[in-house]
Design a protein around this motif. Structure first.
Motif, PDB file in Angstrom:
ATOM      1  N   ALA A  36      45.229  40.089  42.153  1.00  0.00           N
ATOM      2  CA  ALA A  36      44.346  40.652  43.197  1.00  0.00           C
ATOM      3  C   ALA A  36      43.910  39.545  44.167  1.00  0.00           C
ATOM      4  CB  ALA A  36      43.129  41.308  42.555  1.00  0.00           C
ATOM      5  N   LEU A  37      43.721  38.345  43.649  1.00  0.00           N
ATOM      6  CA  LEU A  37      43.322  37.218  44.516  1.00  0.00           C
ATOM      7  C   LEU A  37      44.496  36.778  45.399  1.00  0.00           C
ATOM      8  CD1 LEU A  37      41.201  35.400  41.819  1.00  0.00           C
ATOM      9  CD2 LEU A  37      40.317  36.434  43.923  1.00  0.00           C
ATOM     10  N   THR A  38      45.686  36.822  44.847  1.00  0.00           N
ATOM     11  CA  THR A  38      46.873  36.533  45.661  1.00  0.00           C
ATOM     12  C   THR A  38      46.960  37.553  46.800  1.00  0.00           C
ATOM     13  OG1 THR A  38      48.100  35.552  43.822  1.00  0.00           O
ATOM     14  CG2 THR A  38      49.412  36.413  45.649  1.00  0.00           C
ATOM     15  N   GLU A  39      46.732  38.821  46.460  1.00  0.00           N
ATOM     16  CA  GLU A  39      46.765  39.890  47.476  1.00  0.00           C
ATOM     17  C   GLU A  39      45.723  39.663  48.569  1.00  0.00           C
ATOM     18  OE1 GLU A  39      48.802  42.594  47.855  1.00  0.00           O
ATOM     19  OE2 GLU A  39      49.954  41.491  46.371  1.00  0.00           O
ATOM     20  N   ALA A  40      44.613  39.012  48.202  1.00  0.00           N
ATOM     21  CA  ALA A  40      43.536  38.767  49.193  1.00  0.00           C
ATOM     22  C   ALA A  40      43.923  37.677  50.197  1.00  0.00           C
ATOM     23  CB  ALA A  40      42.239  38.411  48.473  1.00  0.00           C
ATOM     24  N   GLY A  41      45.015  36.968  49.926  1.00  0.00           N
ATOM     25  CA  GLY A  41      45.532  36.043  50.933  1.00  0.00           C
ATOM     26  C   GLY A  41      45.160  34.579  50.759  1.00  0.00           C
ATOM     27  N   PHE A  42      44.651  34.198  49.600  1.00  0.00           N
ATOM     28  CA  PHE A  42      44.328  32.776  49.398  1.00  0.00           C
ATOM     29  C   PHE A  42      45.600  31.931  49.427  1.00  0.00           C
ATOM     30  CE2 PHE A  42      40.656  34.805  47.452  1.00  0.00           C
ATOM     31  CZ  PHE A  42      39.630  34.044  47.989  1.00  0.00           C
ATOM     32  N   GLY A  43      45.486  30.753  50.010  1.00  0.00           N
ATOM     33  CA  GLY A  43      46.603  29.814  50.007  1.00  0.00           C
ATOM     34  C   GLY A  43      46.587  28.923  48.787  1.00  0.00           C
ATOM     35  N   ARG A  44      45.402  28.874  48.125  1.00  0.00           N
ATOM     36  CA  ARG A  44      45.286  28.023  46.934  1.00  0.00           C
ATOM     37  C   ARG A  44      44.433  28.745  45.885  1.00  0.00           C
ATOM     38  NH1 ARG A  44      43.878  21.979  48.873  1.00  0.00           N
ATOM     39  NH2 ARG A  44      44.622  22.076  51.003  1.00  0.00           N
ATOM     40  N   LEU A 270      38.825  39.728  53.633  1.00  0.00           N
ATOM     41  CA  LEU A 270      37.542  39.895  52.931  1.00  0.00           C
ATOM     42  C   LEU A 270      37.473  41.213  52.163  1.00  0.00           C
ATOM     43  CD1 LEU A 270      34.754  38.838  52.229  1.00  0.00           C
ATOM     44  CD2 LEU A 270      33.947  39.609  54.466  1.00  0.00           C
ATOM     45  N   ASP A 271      38.037  42.277  52.715  1.00  0.00           N
ATOM     46  CA  ASP A 271      37.992  43.563  51.995  1.00  0.00           C
ATOM     47  C   ASP A 271      38.765  43.480  50.673  1.00  0.00           C
ATOM     48  OD1 ASP A 271      36.383  45.045  53.790  1.00  0.00           O
ATOM     49  OD2 ASP A 271      38.082  45.171  55.163  1.00  0.00           O
ATOM     50  N   ARG A 272      39.914  42.843  50.743  1.00  0.00           N
ATOM     51  CA  ARG A 272      40.700  42.700  49.500  1.00  0.00           C
ATOM     52  C   ARG A 272      39.983  41.768  48.524  1.00  0.00           C
ATOM     53  NH1 ARG A 272      46.997  42.847  51.409  1.00  0.00           N
ATOM     54  NH2 ARG A 272      46.974  45.074  51.778  1.00  0.00           N
ATOM     55  N   LEU A 273      39.328  40.735  49.063  1.00  0.00           N
ATOM     56  CA  LEU A 273      38.566  39.827  48.194  1.00  0.00           C
ATOM     57  C   LEU A 273      37.419  40.586  47.528  1.00  0.00           C
ATOM     58  CD1 LEU A 273      37.697  37.144  47.014  1.00  0.00           C
ATOM     59  CD2 LEU A 273      36.739  36.516  49.234  1.00  0.00           C
ATOM     60  N   LEU A 274      36.752  41.446  48.278  1.00  0.00           N
ATOM     61  CA  LEU A 274      35.660  42.235  47.687  1.00  0.00           C
ATOM     62  C   LEU A 274      36.202  43.167  46.603  1.00  0.00           C
ATOM     63  CD1 LEU A 274      33.499  42.850  50.843  1.00  0.00           C
ATOM     64  CD2 LEU A 274      32.688  41.857  48.688  1.00  0.00           C
ATOM     65  N   ALA A 275      37.410  43.685  46.827  1.00  0.00           N
ATOM     66  CA  ALA A 275      38.020  44.528  45.787  1.00  0.00           C
ATOM     67  C   ALA A 275      38.272  43.684  44.524  1.00  0.00           C
ATOM     68  CB  ALA A 275      39.316  45.139  46.304  1.00  0.00           C
ATOM     69  N   ALA A 276      38.714  42.441  44.718  1.00  0.00           N
ATOM     70  CA  ALA A 276      38.935  41.542  43.566  1.00  0.00           C
ATOM     71  C   ALA A 276      37.600  41.234  42.878  1.00  0.00           C
ATOM     72  CB  ALA A 276      39.622  40.260  44.019  1.00  0.00           C
ATOM     73  N   ALA A 277      36.544  41.088  43.649  1.00  0.00           N
ATOM     74  CA  ALA A 277      35.219  40.797  43.070  1.00  0.00           C
ATOM     75  C   ALA A 277      34.732  41.988  42.244  1.00  0.00           C
ATOM     76  CB  ALA A 277      34.219  40.458  44.173  1.00  0.00           C
TER      77      ALA A 277
END
Ligand SMILES: CC(=O)SCCNC(=O)CCNC(=O)[C@H](O)C(C)(C)COP(=O)(O)OP(=O)(O)OC[C@H]1O[C@@H](n2cnc3c(N)ncnc32)[C@H](O)[C@@H]1OP(=O)(O)O
Length: 316
Positions: A36-44, A270-277
């Motif tokens: 889910a964090l990968t989906e949120a677009g983090f590079g690291r 941010l929306d995907r990150l909130l979904a991961a949270a």
């Protein structure tokens, strides 16, 4: 103040966040969270650590986690490594970055890894050789860089000495850890300016815990001092099993929300990150401390207030 146009946000929740959580997640649950964090677009993303399984039972399945996550090309999946044995395990799993760690205070280092600072640093030499031979990025944390729960103040020269040792090992980056949330913005400003001046070619990153609510203020101080790499843990998961009173990192979604509101790009959705949270909260089975998780995004505020108002009117 000219804010940077872009900063790098490193997600460390799957490692730092989980390591102190009482509820042990299954490998499958960790993989869901990391994907889910990968989906949120983090590079690291720091996905796990290769420490002694007895020291951090939560991360004893490091190999299985790395084998099962869906790795997006270009993303740096890193792992924490204390010694040669950890490096061998990490490299066998094809990590993209090995992050070493040593405390800036002797007492914390002994509690954490049962070694003096000098012994830890000496043990990093073979790790650096292994990483270089494998062509894997190497970085290093300075743990308790802004204060130690056992010793109190940590002299800036001590932090500078450890950053210098990392530089001599050939690391690509050094992350300064405020392990138990003891930093204040004036201190962050002073230390970051000093280190940037001493080590102008080294990437410096900041890793704040929000133990006393000062993490975002410390991020702003870091931005003003020219630092452009910041760690966060999804939902505000986290702590340190070897530091009394430690609590979670700054919630990554709070950090990303603030940066975006400031006009600073992160590349994170941010929306995907909130979904991961929300997923992290569900997996932990408890309310996590992140603020935006509860309050919602600033841009959603009016919409949600209007919706509540309409619901009240419909009821009444
Ligand atoms: C602020 C932060 O968040 S930092 C992160 C949180 N803290 C941590 O993760 C602490 C991690 N600490 C540790 O893993 C341990 O203290 C260590 C490995 C660093 C040192 O432990 P020691 O017991 O002194 O290790 P030592 O080198 O004596 O080896 C003891 C055994 O552990 C094994 N071992 C050592 N390192 C590792 C490793 N990285 N992975 C797996 N096994 C290991 C050795 O092979 C040895 O096994 P054996 O008895 O079967 O021969």
């Amino acid at each position: 103040m000219d804010w940077p146009a872009q900063v790098t946000v490193r997600e460390v929740g799957p490692r730092d966040g989980l390591q102190a959580e009482a509820r042990i997640l299954s490998t499958e649950e960790k993989v869901r969270l990391i994907d889910a964090l990968t989906e949120a677009g983090f590079g690291r993303i720091e996905v796990t650590s290769f420490v002694h399984p007895g020291a951090v039972p939560q991360l004893a399945d490091a190999e299985a986690v790395l084998a099962r996550i869906r790795r997006r090309p270009g993303v740096i999946y890193s792992a924490l490594v204390p010694n040669r044995r950890g490096a061998e395990r990490a490299l066998a799993c094809g990590v993209d970055e090995i992050s070493l760690f040593v405390s800036a205070s002797e007492t914390h280092n002994r509690h954490n890894v049962r070694r003096s600072i000098a012994e830890s640093l000496a043990g990093f030499v073979p790790v650096a050789e292994l990483a270089a031979a494998a062509g894997v990025r190497l970085s290093g944390y300075v743990v308790t860089a802004f204060g130690c729960p056992y010793e109190g103040d940590v002299p800036e020269e001590q932090v500078e000495r450890i950053v210098g040792a990392y530089r001599d090992l050939g690391v690509a980056a050094v992350y300064l850890g405020d392990t138990t949330g003891m930093a204040n913005p004036a201190q962050v400003d002073r230390l970051c300016r000093l280190l940037k001046q001493r080590f102008p070619d080294l990437e410096l990153g900041l890793h704040f815990h929000n133990t006393r609510g000062a993490a975002l203020a410390n991020v702003v101080a870091g931005l003003q001092a020219g630092i452009t790499v910041y760690d966060g843990a999804v939902g505000g998961l986290g702590g340190c099993p070897y530091a009394p009173g430690a609590t979670g990192n700054v919630a990554t979604e709070d950090l990303v929300h603030m940066l975006h509101e400031m006009g600073i790009a992160t590349g994170v959705d941010l929306d995907r990150l909130l979904a991961a949270a929300r997923l992290a909260q569900e997996l932990m089975g408890r309310e996590l401390p992140g603020f935006v998780l509860k309050a919602g995004k600033r841009s959603d505020l009016v919409r949600s207030v209007q919706a509540r108002q309409a619901a009240r009117e419909a009821e009444g």
